[in-house]
Design a protein around this motif. Structure first.
Motif, PDB file in Angstrom:
ATOM      1  N   ASP A 141      67.111  12.619  36.155  1.00  0.00           N
ATOM      2  CA  ASP A 141      66.874  13.156  34.821  1.00  0.00           C
ATOM      3  C   ASP A 141      66.139  14.491  34.890  1.00  0.00           C
ATOM      4  O   ASP A 141      65.364  14.747  35.817  1.00  0.00           O
ATOM      5  CB  ASP A 141      66.082  12.153  33.984  1.00  0.00           C
ATOM      6  CG  ASP A 141      66.909  10.902  33.689  1.00  0.00           C
ATOM      7  OD1 ASP A 141      68.147  11.003  33.779  1.00  0.00           O
ATOM      8  OD2 ASP A 141      66.319   9.848  33.398  1.00  0.00           O
ATOM      9  N   ARG A 142      66.363  15.315  33.893  1.00  0.00           N
ATOM     10  CA  ARG A 142      65.822  16.669  33.906  1.00  0.00           C
ATOM     11  C   ARG A 142      64.425  16.714  33.282  1.00  0.00           C
ATOM     12  O   ARG A 142      64.288  16.806  32.070  1.00  0.00           O
ATOM     13  CB  ARG A 142      66.762  17.614  33.167  1.00  0.00           C
ATOM     14  CG  ARG A 142      66.367  19.070  33.264  1.00  0.00           C
ATOM     15  CD  ARG A 142      67.365  19.974  32.555  1.00  0.00           C
ATOM     16  NE  ARG A 142      66.919  21.366  32.567  1.00  0.00           N
ATOM     17  CZ  ARG A 142      66.007  21.852  31.738  1.00  0.00           C
ATOM     18  NH1 ARG A 142      65.464  21.074  30.820  1.00  0.00           N
ATOM     19  NH2 ARG A 142      65.629  23.126  31.834  1.00  0.00           N
ATOM     20  N   HIS A 143      63.412  16.625  34.141  1.00  0.00           N
ATOM     21  CA  HIS A 143      62.024  16.758  33.703  1.00  0.00           C
ATOM     22  C   HIS A 143      61.326  17.743  34.626  1.00  0.00           C
ATOM     23  O   HIS A 143      61.639  17.788  35.816  1.00  0.00           O
ATOM     24  CB  HIS A 143      61.266  15.424  33.827  1.00  0.00           C
ATOM     25  CG  HIS A 143      61.810  14.330  32.988  1.00  0.00           C
ATOM     26  ND1 HIS A 143      61.616  14.260  31.624  1.00  0.00           N
ATOM     27  CD2 HIS A 143      62.539  13.226  33.315  1.00  0.00           C
ATOM     28  CE1 HIS A 143      62.199  13.167  31.154  1.00  0.00           C
ATOM     29  NE2 HIS A 143      62.768  12.524  32.147  1.00  0.00           N
ATOM     30  N   PRO A 144      60.372  18.526  34.118  1.00  0.00           N
ATOM     31  CA  PRO A 144      59.544  19.322  35.026  1.00  0.00           C
ATOM     32  C   PRO A 144      58.617  18.398  35.817  1.00  0.00           C
ATOM     33  O   PRO A 144      57.983  17.513  35.240  1.00  0.00           O
ATOM     34  CB  PRO A 144      58.751  20.232  34.088  1.00  0.00           C
ATOM     35  CG  PRO A 144      58.724  19.508  32.784  1.00  0.00           C
ATOM     36  CD  PRO A 144      59.990  18.704  32.716  1.00  0.00           C
ATOM     37  N   PRO A 181      66.041  25.034  35.988  1.00  0.00           N
ATOM     38  CA  PRO A 181      67.460  25.260  35.709  1.00  0.00           C
ATOM     39  C   PRO A 181      67.990  24.275  34.673  1.00  0.00           C
ATOM     40  O   PRO A 181      67.514  23.143  34.584  1.00  0.00           O
ATOM     41  CB  PRO A 181      68.120  25.028  37.076  1.00  0.00           C
ATOM     42  CG  PRO A 181      67.053  25.321  38.075  1.00  0.00           C
ATOM     43  CD  PRO A 181      65.772  24.862  37.431  1.00  0.00           C
ATOM     44  N   ARG A 182      68.971  24.715  33.927  1.00  0.00           N
ATOM     45  CA  ARG A 182      69.572  23.890  32.877  1.00  0.00           C
ATOM     46  C   ARG A 182      70.281  22.674  33.448  1.00  0.00           C
ATOM     47  O   ARG A 182      70.171  21.573  32.922  1.00  0.00           O
ATOM     48  CB  ARG A 182      70.566  24.718  32.066  1.00  0.00           C
ATOM     49  CG  ARG A 182      69.922  25.663  31.075  1.00  0.00           C
ATOM     50  CD  ARG A 182      69.283  24.864  29.938  1.00  0.00           C
ATOM     51  NE  ARG A 182      68.265  25.674  29.260  1.00  0.00           N
ATOM     52  CZ  ARG A 182      67.173  25.174  28.683  1.00  0.00           C
ATOM     53  NH1 ARG A 182      66.958  23.869  28.716  1.00  0.00           N
ATOM     54  NH2 ARG A 182      66.316  25.946  28.083  1.00  0.00           N
ATOM     55  N   ASP A 183      71.034  22.910  34.477  1.00  0.00           N
ATOM     56  CA  ASP A 183      71.812  21.816  35.065  1.00  0.00           C
ATOM     57  C   ASP A 183      70.884  20.779  35.701  1.00  0.00           C
ATOM     58  O   ASP A 183      70.014  21.125  36.497  1.00  0.00           O
ATOM     59  CB  ASP A 183      72.766  22.388  36.115  1.00  0.00           C
ATOM     60  CG  ASP A 183      73.525  21.280  36.816  1.00  0.00           C
ATOM     61  OD1 ASP A 183      74.383  20.665  36.170  1.00  0.00           O
ATOM     62  OD2 ASP A 183      73.226  21.002  38.001  1.00  0.00           O
ATOM     63  N   PRO A 184      71.054  19.516  35.345  1.00  0.00           N
ATOM     64  CA  PRO A 184      70.154  18.474  35.847  1.00  0.00           C
ATOM     65  C   PRO A 184      70.091  18.394  37.376  1.00  0.00           C
ATOM     66  O   PRO A 184      69.012  18.196  37.940  1.00  0.00           O
ATOM     67  CB  PRO A 184      70.737  17.190  35.254  1.00  0.00           C
ATOM     68  CG  PRO A 184      71.451  17.626  34.026  1.00  0.00           C
ATOM     69  CD  PRO A 184      72.006  18.988  34.341  1.00  0.00           C
TER      70      PRO A 184
END
Length: 301
Positions: A141-144, A181-184
């Motif tokens: 998942d896309r998390h900082p 980056p946008r892409d996960p």
DNA sequence: AAGACGTGGCT
DNA sequence: TAGCCAAGTCT
């Protein structure tokens, strides 16, 4: 300020692309990064890695995952076994946290490590860093994800300072989010790559700027690598002679004796400071790392 | 919210 | 070598 935003964004894109290209080639083959490791194995690695170097974690992680391949397996063992397997990794309360988290995962999540950030944060020993690390690395998942390495890399490469200031979860997360980056899949790699860069190249003491993949994009380098002007954030207390050392010694004697309990008057009888010895025993009991009964002390059953 | 919390590597 | 530092979290 569309112009500024565009400029920053373009730089962020270039920075992440460069870091990711480097990481794809130079990443250390750490076992918990293998494609087939379970979310549980990732969670275990992240708990072990809190304030603890990779080299010390790796053998403990291997043994732990072999012995307890699932949360259910760990939950079915007594906490004493977890504390004993933790051995000298440091901060032994993490073994207790992991055991409590395993129990919670079995009881509330059907034995599967949750994917949701809030559910992860509710687990013992899982804070802002670990929750996002598990969500990002185990689930994609896309998390900082922000750890001490990432904070230092951003402070130098982006902000032009020699070191990061005092941690501020909100600010630190926002700074990383602005680079992500946008892409996960790319975001996942960048999270890991920024940490790796800080761990092996952009180190605290002796950064290897020759051979740094983002040297020509680095704001600190561009400014002439100015020395650290900020005062030390937190000076670490002396360990020798500390209560922490006494706790460590008491716990070691309990591990060595396990599964037998130790009569209280045989716990570190020759410790130089008896009052400190008493404090250590009392605080270990209070933390759940030891149990006293009938004049004996033991690991938590 | 500042301080406590282990142990060992690295310079 | 003494001291800094480490894939942070909890209270």
């Amino acid at each position: 300020m569309p112009t500024t935003a565009t400029t920053i964004d373009a730089h962020a894109v270039a920075f992440a692309a460069r870091a990711n290209a480097w990481f794809a080639d130079a990443a250390r083959p750490l076992p918990w990064r293998a494609a087939d490791v379970s979310p549980w194995a990732v969670l275990v690695s992240e708990l072990m890695l809190q304030q603890t170097q990779v080299a010390r974690v790796q053998p403990k992680w291997e043994a732990w995952i072999e012995r307890w391949p699932t949360p259910a397996a760990l939950a079915s063992s007594p906490p004493a076994d977890a504390v004993r397997a933790w051995d000298r990794l440091g901060y032994p309360r993490r073994a207790l946290w992991l055991h409590a988290a395993a129990t919670e995962i079995v009881e509330r999540h059907g034995g599967e490590v949750p994917r949701d950030l809030d559910a992860l944060l509710a687990l013992k020993g899982v804070g802002p860093y670990t929750a996002r690390a598990v969500a990002a690395f185990a689930f994609g998942d896309r998390h900082p994800v922000v750890d001490t390495n990432t904070r230092r890399v951003i402070a130098r490469a982006i902000e032009g300072r020699a070191s990061a200031g005092a941690p501020s979860p909100a600010r630190d997360l926002a700074a990383m989010a602005a680079l992500l980056p946008r892409d996960p899949a790319d975001a996942r790699a960048f999270n890991a790559g920024a940490m790796e860069l800080g761990a092996v190249v952009c180190t605290a003491r002796a950064p290897q700027c020759d051979g740094c993949p983002v040297a020509d994009l680095c704001a600190w380098r561009a400014a002439g690598s100015p020395p650290d002007d900020a005062p030390r954030v937190r000076t670490q207390a002396r360990y020798e002679g500390s209560d922490r050392q006494a706790r460590g010694a008491v716990l070691k004697s309990l591990r060595d004796a396990a599964p037998l309990a130790v009569p209280l008057d045989e716990v570190l009888p020759e410790w130089p400071d008896p009052a400190q010895r008493e404090r250590a025993i009392a605080s270990l009991i209070s933390d759940g790392l030891a149990e006293a009964s009938d004049g004996v002390l033991a690991l938590p059953g």
